[in-house]
Design a protein around this motif. Sequence first.
Motif, PDB file in Angstrom:
ATOM      1  N   ASP A  76      31.328  30.150  60.031  1.00 18.24           N
ATOM      2  CA  ASP A  76      31.007  28.931  59.565  1.00 18.24           C
ATOM      3  C   ASP A  76      29.490  28.884  59.206  1.00 18.24           C
ATOM      4  O   ASP A  76      28.915  28.438  58.266  1.00 18.24           O
ATOM      5  CB  ASP A  76      31.410  27.822  59.852  1.00 18.24           C
ATOM      6  CG  ASP A  76      32.988  27.620  59.811  1.00 18.24           C
ATOM      7  OD1 ASP A  76      33.578  28.298  59.064  1.00 18.24           O
ATOM      8  OD2 ASP A  76      33.476  26.437  60.171  1.00 18.24           O
ATOM      9  N   ASP A  77      28.667  29.206  60.028  1.00 15.01           N
ATOM     10  CA  ASP A  77      27.095  29.071  60.392  1.00 15.01           C
ATOM     11  C   ASP A  77      26.578  30.325  59.303  1.00 15.01           C
ATOM     12  O   ASP A  77      25.589  30.014  58.588  1.00 15.01           O
ATOM     13  CB  ASP A  77      26.606  29.474  61.756  1.00 15.01           C
ATOM     14  CG  ASP A  77      26.569  27.833  62.360  1.00 15.01           C
ATOM     15  OD1 ASP A  77      26.766  26.774  61.697  1.00 15.01           O
ATOM     16  OD2 ASP A  77      26.340  27.782  63.805  1.00 15.01           O
ATOM     17  N   ALA A  80      27.260  28.834  56.059  1.00 18.16           N
ATOM     18  CA  ALA A  80      26.325  27.736  55.792  1.00 18.16           C
ATOM     19  C   ALA A  80      25.028  28.117  55.170  1.00 18.16           C
ATOM     20  O   ALA A  80      24.339  27.891  54.292  1.00 18.16           O
ATOM     21  CB  ALA A  80      26.416  26.940  56.594  1.00 18.16           C
ATOM     22  N   TYR A 141      22.975  22.579  64.495  1.00 19.97           N
ATOM     23  CA  TYR A 141      21.707  22.659  63.783  1.00 19.97           C
ATOM     24  C   TYR A 141      20.886  22.877  64.435  1.00 19.97           C
ATOM     25  O   TYR A 141      19.910  23.922  64.087  1.00 19.97           O
ATOM     26  CB  TYR A 141      21.689  21.226  62.871  1.00 19.97           C
ATOM     27  CG  TYR A 141      20.631  21.325  61.904  1.00 19.97           C
ATOM     28  CD1 TYR A 141      20.393  21.983  60.886  1.00 19.97           C
ATOM     29  CD2 TYR A 141      19.316  20.558  62.583  1.00 19.97           C
ATOM     30  CE1 TYR A 141      19.105  22.334  60.106  1.00 19.97           C
ATOM     31  CE2 TYR A 141      18.020  20.692  61.821  1.00 19.97           C
ATOM     32  CZ  TYR A 141      18.061  21.327  60.510  1.00 19.97           C
ATOM     33  OH  TYR A 141      17.014  21.625  59.944  1.00 19.97           O
ATOM     34  N   TYR A 166      22.529  21.287  55.826  1.00 23.69           N
ATOM     35  CA  TYR A 166      23.488  21.936  56.656  1.00 23.69           C
ATOM     36  C   TYR A 166      24.719  21.158  56.722  1.00 23.69           C
ATOM     37  O   TYR A 166      25.725  21.978  56.574  1.00 23.69           O
ATOM     38  CB  TYR A 166      22.827  22.017  58.305  1.00 23.69           C
ATOM     39  CG  TYR A 166      23.825  22.711  59.276  1.00 23.69           C
ATOM     40  CD1 TYR A 166      24.293  23.918  59.112  1.00 23.69           C
ATOM     41  CD2 TYR A 166      24.177  21.915  60.156  1.00 23.69           C
ATOM     42  CE1 TYR A 166      25.185  24.724  60.140  1.00 23.69           C
ATOM     43  CE2 TYR A 166      25.059  22.487  61.383  1.00 23.69           C
ATOM     44  CZ  TYR A 166      25.467  23.863  61.098  1.00 23.69           C
ATOM     45  OH  TYR A 166      26.243  24.392  61.961  1.00 23.69           O
ATOM     46  N   ALA A 169      26.508  22.051  53.449  1.00 21.04           N
ATOM     47  CA  ALA A 169      27.055  23.399  53.416  1.00 21.04           C
ATOM     48  C   ALA A 169      28.394  23.398  54.240  1.00 21.04           C
ATOM     49  O   ALA A 169      29.316  24.127  53.655  1.00 21.04           O
ATOM     50  CB  ALA A 169      25.952  24.378  53.954  1.00 21.04           C
ATOM     51  N   LEU A 170      28.602  22.918  55.509  1.00 22.46           N
ATOM     52  CA  LEU A 170      29.545  22.885  56.398  1.00 22.46           C
ATOM     53  C   LEU A 170      30.640  22.131  55.522  1.00 22.46           C
ATOM     54  O   LEU A 170      32.011  22.786  55.500  1.00 22.46           O
ATOM     55  CB  LEU A 170      29.332  22.203  57.639  1.00 22.46           C
ATOM     56  CG  LEU A 170      28.476  23.122  58.503  1.00 22.46           C
ATOM     57  CD1 LEU A 170      28.398  22.097  59.962  1.00 22.46           C
ATOM     58  CD2 LEU A 170      29.024  24.463  58.967  1.00 22.46           C
ATOM     59  N   ILE A 173      32.160  24.537  53.059  1.00 19.72           N
ATOM     60  CA  ILE A 173      33.095  25.453  53.446  1.00 19.72           C
ATOM     61  C   ILE A 173      34.424  24.896  53.969  1.00 19.72           C
ATOM     62  O   ILE A 173      35.350  25.410  53.629  1.00 19.72           O
ATOM     63  CB  ILE A 173      32.377  26.295  54.620  1.00 19.72           C
ATOM     64  CG1 ILE A 173      31.077  26.643  54.402  1.00 19.72           C
ATOM     65  CG2 ILE A 173      33.324  27.094  55.442  1.00 19.72           C
ATOM     66  CD1 ILE A 173      30.118  27.327  55.385  1.00 19.72           C
TER      67      ILE A 173
END
Length: 445
Positions: A76-77, A80, A141, A166, A169-170, A173
């Motif tokens: 996920d990161d 992101a 973060y 951030y 973006a998460l 997803i």
Amino acid sequence: MELQKWLINGGAEGLSWLQLEDFPDTGRGVKTLRPLKSQEVVLTIPESFLWTADVATNDPVIGTVIRSVEPPLSVDDILAVFLLFIKSCKTGYDGRRAHVELLPTSYTASIFFSDEEIEICSGSSLYHLTQKLKQQIRDDYNQLNNNLFSKHPDLFPLEGFTQDDYIWALCTIWSRGMDFQLPDGQFRCIAPFADMLNHSLDVEVCHTYDPQLKRLQILAGKNYTAGEQVFINYGLVPNNRLLRLYGFILPDNPHDSYDLVLTTQPQAPLYSEKVALLKSISLQVDSIFPLKLNDPLPLNVLRYLRIQRLELLEISTVAVRHGAKDRISSRNEAEILEALRESCENLLSGFGISLEKLEEKVASGVYQRGSNAWAAAHVSIGEQKILKATLQKVKELLALVICANCGKADENNKRCGRCRKVVYCGVVCQKSHYSEHKVLCKASE
């Protein structure tokens, strides 16, 4: 049009008869311009267009930097970071930038609820997970900023990589990603254009990924006429998950569930023997059991607890009883059912607003339909209904274990010959309890 042109030029198929459209009930979705038959291939997108961790880590500009981070970033990161990087680019990546420009600028997941809104479902699993998720996002973060963003400000300028960015973006997803279980592990991706399809329980699960042909396909989950909105089915998703990840709920969702967490501490008596018994029936020491309205007390919950509460003389009995599928002893059964009853009662008392009050507020329009408060209320309603059904089932089972008059758990307890819903340890208790039991007993005839 930019996005569709990019996809078509790269070999995507099906876009000539699909069109983005704003629909009254769902907002933006995908419309078919021609009739479609159930299971017909509607859309095919080659793997090279997907947003995946591999695409990000192999990117010629930021791939090496992402791979260098220690400890390694989660999927996920990685996604992101890739999304935010493309969003920050002024040139290049034309197709991906066109996709990013079509993405929502904000989301309605539960992490964006005000304190007042989220308090409506206090006591629910959504409430606790949302609070935990907010803290987890802050921690993740800060770690990402320290290990990546601050070290490469030329690639990740602060103004485009804030905590709010951030979170955006998460949520992108979580709400638009697709997950597939492949032979070598789980595969997560975001598929441009396919991510615009909305969810419906009225269609079959119809998105697939072929690792050999390296392509994602959307099939028609039912027959469609020209002009209809095309849907996909996210699967059997309860409202607490829908609201946490996707930002919406389905009233009277048939897939609502409450996750019951059971664990056994290492200092518990006969711990190693109990762990071995749990493993023998494919249960873990730390287990999560989804409770549902159509199955409020799964057999595996009883099996787990029967093993957890075993005494030394009962250990060998489990194998005889088919891995705790049946009652081990009256003592054991009474103990686990009493524990379950207490747990259910405690969980229900922990909800900030009772089921009855929430249903009244929803019915009277106190919570405007479609609002965050309305969605939170539905999550709480669904979970409380399930816990009440579980509590009722536990009470019914307990009534068949302990004497209705004195509460004694004994192997020789006998059922009431008329209603068969309670047991007594003897004639004396049966007669003593009759004045209280007779109304229920006669009503059961």
